[in-house]
Design a protein around this motif. Structure first.
Motif, PDB file in Angstrom:
ATOM      1  N   ALA A  94      36.496  39.883  40.353  1.00 24.16           N
ATOM      2  CA  ALA A  94      36.647  40.539  41.523  1.00 24.16           C
ATOM      3  C   ALA A  94      35.556  40.354  42.793  1.00 24.16           C
ATOM      4  N   ALA A  95      34.228  39.935  42.467  1.00 28.35           N
ATOM      5  CA  ALA A  95      33.387  39.540  43.609  1.00 28.35           C
ATOM      6  C   ALA A  95      33.545  38.255  44.007  1.00 28.35           C
ATOM      7  N   ASN A  96      34.217  37.275  43.398  1.00 27.23           N
ATOM      8  CA  ASN A  96      34.472  35.930  43.571  1.00 27.23           C
ATOM      9  C   ASN A  96      35.686  35.361  43.398  1.00 27.23           C
ATOM     10  N   PRO A  97      36.681  35.933  43.959  1.00 24.64           N
ATOM     11  CA  PRO A  97      38.225  35.493  43.749  1.00 24.64           C
ATOM     12  C   PRO A  97      38.575  34.259  43.846  1.00 24.64           C
ATOM     13  N   GLU A  98      38.009  33.615  45.157  1.00 24.58           N
ATOM     14  CA  GLU A  98      38.598  32.077  45.309  1.00 24.58           C
ATOM     15  C   GLU A  98      37.746  31.226  44.050  1.00 24.58           C
ATOM     16  N   HIS A 160      41.845  38.793  30.885  1.00 22.40           N
ATOM     17  CA  HIS A 160      42.040  37.519  31.670  1.00 22.40           C
ATOM     18  C   HIS A 160      43.625  37.485  32.072  1.00 22.40           C
ATOM     19  N   ASP A 161      44.465  38.085  31.184  1.00 19.61           N
ATOM     20  CA  ASP A 161      45.992  37.851  31.904  1.00 19.61           C
ATOM     21  C   ASP A 161      46.158  38.665  33.018  1.00 19.61           C
ATOM     22  N   PHE A 162      45.601  40.003  32.892  1.00 18.27           N
ATOM     23  CA  PHE A 162      45.822  40.525  34.223  1.00 18.27           C
ATOM     24  C   PHE A 162      44.956  40.240  35.341  1.00 18.27           C
ATOM     25  N   ALA A 168      46.615  35.966  41.555  1.00 20.13           N
ATOM     26  CA  ALA A 168      48.005  35.341  42.052  1.00 20.13           C
ATOM     27  C   ALA A 168      48.662  36.406  42.966  1.00 20.13           C
ATOM     28  N   GLY A 169      48.254  37.482  43.008  1.00 23.02           N
ATOM     29  CA  GLY A 169      48.922  38.704  43.967  1.00 23.02           C
ATOM     30  C   GLY A 169      50.111  39.240  43.361  1.00 23.02           C
ATOM     31  N   ARG A 170      50.328  39.211  42.014  1.00 21.63           N
ATOM     32  CA  ARG A 170      51.351  39.676  41.250  1.00 21.63           C
ATOM     33  C   ARG A 170      51.094  41.346  40.762  1.00 21.63           C
ATOM     34  N   THR A 171      49.919  41.967  41.201  1.00 21.04           N
ATOM     35  CA  THR A 171      49.643  43.209  40.685  1.00 21.04           C
ATOM     36  C   THR A 171      49.408  43.989  41.934  1.00 21.04           C
ATOM     37  N   ARG A 172      49.670  45.305  41.797  1.00 24.75           N
ATOM     38  CA  ARG A 172      49.564  46.479  42.869  1.00 24.75           C
ATOM     39  C   ARG A 172      48.238  46.976  42.423  1.00 24.75           C
ATOM     40  N   THR A 173      47.572  47.150  41.359  1.00 23.70           N
ATOM     41  CA  THR A 173      46.761  47.721  41.038  1.00 23.70           C
ATOM     42  C   THR A 173      45.396  46.676  41.243  1.00 23.70           C
TER      43      THR A 173
END
Length: 193
Positions: A94-98, A160-162, A168-173
């Motif tokens: 969450a702190a280092n997404p790139e 890991h899956d979530f 990839a921007g595939r979740t809303r949460t």
């Protein structure tokens, strides 16, 4: 706050370039321009693009390992250790997404590079440290019986899956909002009943 080194600046520039145009399209010249480093400095610190990628990968995974080390120093139960594996991972991603995107998509490339053996050794040390932190609890029978090499996957698999889907921007949460949920799922998955 410590002043960043030239090496750190180069790695940050490489990560920014990779985030913008991808690994394959990123060139030494782009990294040079972004970092302000000379070609001589790039080659002095890394040698080539593949070594920059390897250093970027190793630095990112070392940051997560450091979070674990700090947590293991304070964890006082099997539950705390298991949950730490999940929460440290979520906190770092969450702190280092790139950086996390790069790590998730570049492992095979780094493993196939000239530093592949170094990566395998670092992973062995990392997993060895996890096993060491959990060994006493395993001996006390606090975990479900399962092959040791399955244990980490059972713990981190859903997270890991979530995280991959979140990156990839595939979740809303937001990933951070799932921190406690996934930590509890991990503990429920491995604790002895």
């Amino acid at each position: 706050m410590a002043r960043s080194s030239r090496k750190d600046e180069i790695l940050q520039a490489a990560l920014a370039c990779i985030s913008e145009v991808g690994v394959d399209a990123t060139t030494i010249e782009m990294i040079r321009d972004r970092s302000g480093a000379s070609i001589g400095s790039l080659y002095h610190h890394f040698g080539n693009k593949e070594r920059i990628l390897a250093a970027l990968y190793m630095t990112g995974t070392a940051q997560y390992a450091e979070l674990l080390e700090q947590g293991f120093a304070q964890a006082d139960s099997a539950e705390a250790c298991v949950k730490l594996l999940v929460t440290s991972y979520i906190d770092w991603v969450a702190a280092n997404p790139e950086w996390a995107r790069f790590v998730l998509h570049s492992r095979s490339r780094v493993e196939a590079s000239e530093v592949g053996e170094q990566l395998r050794e670092a992973n062995q040390r990392h997993y060895g440290r996890i096993q060491q932190a959990l060994a006493g609890y395993r001996e006390q029978g606090l975990f479900k019986p399962m092959p040791v090499d399955c244990f980490a996957s059972v713990i981190i698999g859903p997270t890991h899956d979530f995280a991959r889907n979140w990156l990839a921007g595939r979740t809303r949460t937001p990933l951070a909002d799932c921190r406690e949920l996934f930590a509890q799922v991990a503990w429920d998955s491995v604790r002895a009943l």
